[in-house]
Design an enzyme around this catalytic site. Sequence first.
Site, PDB file in Angstrom:
ATOM      1  N   TYR A 196       0.849  -1.188   0.000  1.00 50.14           N
ATOM      2  CA  TYR A 196       0.000   0.000   0.000  1.00 50.14           C
ATOM      3  C   TYR A 196       0.887   1.243   0.000  1.00 50.14           C
ATOM      4  O   TYR A 196       0.787   2.129   0.849  1.00 50.14           O
ATOM      5  CB  TYR A 196      -0.978   0.008   1.182  1.00 50.14           C
ATOM      6  CG  TYR A 196      -2.291   0.657   0.798  1.00 50.14           C
ATOM      7  CD1 TYR A 196      -3.148   0.036  -0.102  1.00 50.14           C
ATOM      8  CD2 TYR A 196      -2.638   1.897   1.299  1.00 50.14           C
ATOM      9  CE1 TYR A 196      -4.330   0.640  -0.493  1.00 50.14           C
ATOM     10  CE2 TYR A 196      -3.823   2.516   0.904  1.00 50.14           C
ATOM     11  CZ  TYR A 196      -4.658   1.875   0.015  1.00 50.14           C
ATOM     12  OH  TYR A 196      -5.829   2.474  -0.379  1.00 50.14           O
ATOM     13  N   GLU A 248       3.979   8.091  -0.746  1.00 47.25           N
ATOM     14  CA  GLU A 248       5.180   8.892  -1.039  1.00 47.25           C
ATOM     15  C   GLU A 248       6.323   8.631  -0.058  1.00 47.25           C
ATOM     16  O   GLU A 248       7.491   8.844  -0.389  1.00 47.25           O
ATOM     17  CB  GLU A 248       4.846  10.390  -1.068  1.00 47.25           C
ATOM     18  CG  GLU A 248       4.056  10.830  -2.287  1.00 47.25           C
ATOM     19  CD  GLU A 248       2.560  10.654  -2.111  1.00 47.25           C
ATOM     20  OE1 GLU A 248       2.135   9.891  -1.201  1.00 47.25           O
ATOM     21  OE2 GLU A 248       1.792  11.255  -2.881  1.00 47.25           O
ATOM     22  N   HIS A 270       7.156   5.641   1.115  1.00 44.80           N
ATOM     23  CA  HIS A 270       7.863   4.501   0.517  1.00 44.80           C
ATOM     24  C   HIS A 270       8.602   4.938  -0.747  1.00 44.80           C
ATOM     25  O   HIS A 270       9.721   4.483  -1.012  1.00 44.80           O
ATOM     26  CB  HIS A 270       6.873   3.395   0.139  1.00 44.80           C
ATOM     27  CG  HIS A 270       6.098   2.836   1.292  1.00 44.80           C
ATOM     28  ND1 HIS A 270       4.745   3.027   1.442  1.00 44.80           N
ATOM     29  CD2 HIS A 270       6.491   2.094   2.349  1.00 44.80           C
ATOM     30  CE1 HIS A 270       4.335   2.417   2.539  1.00 44.80           C
ATOM     31  NE2 HIS A 270       5.376   1.846   3.115  1.00 44.80           N
TER      32      HIS A 270
END
Length: 283
Positions: free
Chosen positions: A32, A35, A37
């Site tokens: 999921y 930004e 990640h």
Amino acid sequence: MTVVSTVEEVRKQVKEWRRQGLTVGLVPTMGYLHEGHASLIAASHRDNDKTVVSDFVNPIQFGPSEDLESYPRDIEHDKKLAEQNGADLIFHPEPEEMYHEGFSTHVDMDVLTKELCGLSRPGHFRGVCTVVTKLFNIVKPDRAYFGKKDAQQLAVIKHMVNDLNMDIEIIGCPIIREADGLAKSSRNTYLNEQERKAALILSRSISLGIDMVRNGETDAHRITDMMKDEIAKEPLAKADYVKIVDCETMQQIPTLDRPALCAIAVYINNKVRLIDNFFTEDI
Ligand code: PAF
């Protein structure tokens, strides 16, 4: 970019890259992707020849009454975001691939894990350390990237890597925030409109703490008391903890006389537990 679901496929690809003399970065995630990640993937892409993103909701780091079943998942979205930010391989295993029948070995840390989030989430860091060790053994990266939003997790992983002589550089990356200040988190999707507004209390109290430190306050209790008072102003919010701890030991300190972490966890509407923090060294 390739998506694989077995340990064997990851090993085969990484072996080939190694044969070519390439370096490998790993970004462990539970999917999921947002930004936050994206910034980790981009950092890995910048530092390494190849980047592996693991996308796995790790069942053993959730408590019995936690959100394992409802944790958001969207692999198609994850593929796009990972690819756009320079990922070369996504490892997206089923739980059975990671935890075969009879699985019985865990990585347990005696220190750091019983404080802060460890108090309200017993067993959480045992699950995190175990899955991260497995991912490190599967991918054997040169570097691995973790967000500073999970500051305790970052400290635990660094400690584990040192204790167990893992030859991996751990890189902590800055918190990424929404325009209004809320720290990016996959769990923000649980919030309805009213709760989303209430959740801004986290970044507001963090800003208050940062201002106090900037203005020279060194009494940890005075800072956390002011932050707790701020959180108490929001009717939908209930503080789980507001603490200032030594960055390395995660033990509470009375005075800001060393690098410290100010960390908070807040329940919104008795439903969603969100975390935020600041490191005094980053101010
Ligand atoms: O931070 C997370 O998303 C998880 O705790 C991690 C490190 C991917 C382990 O499951």
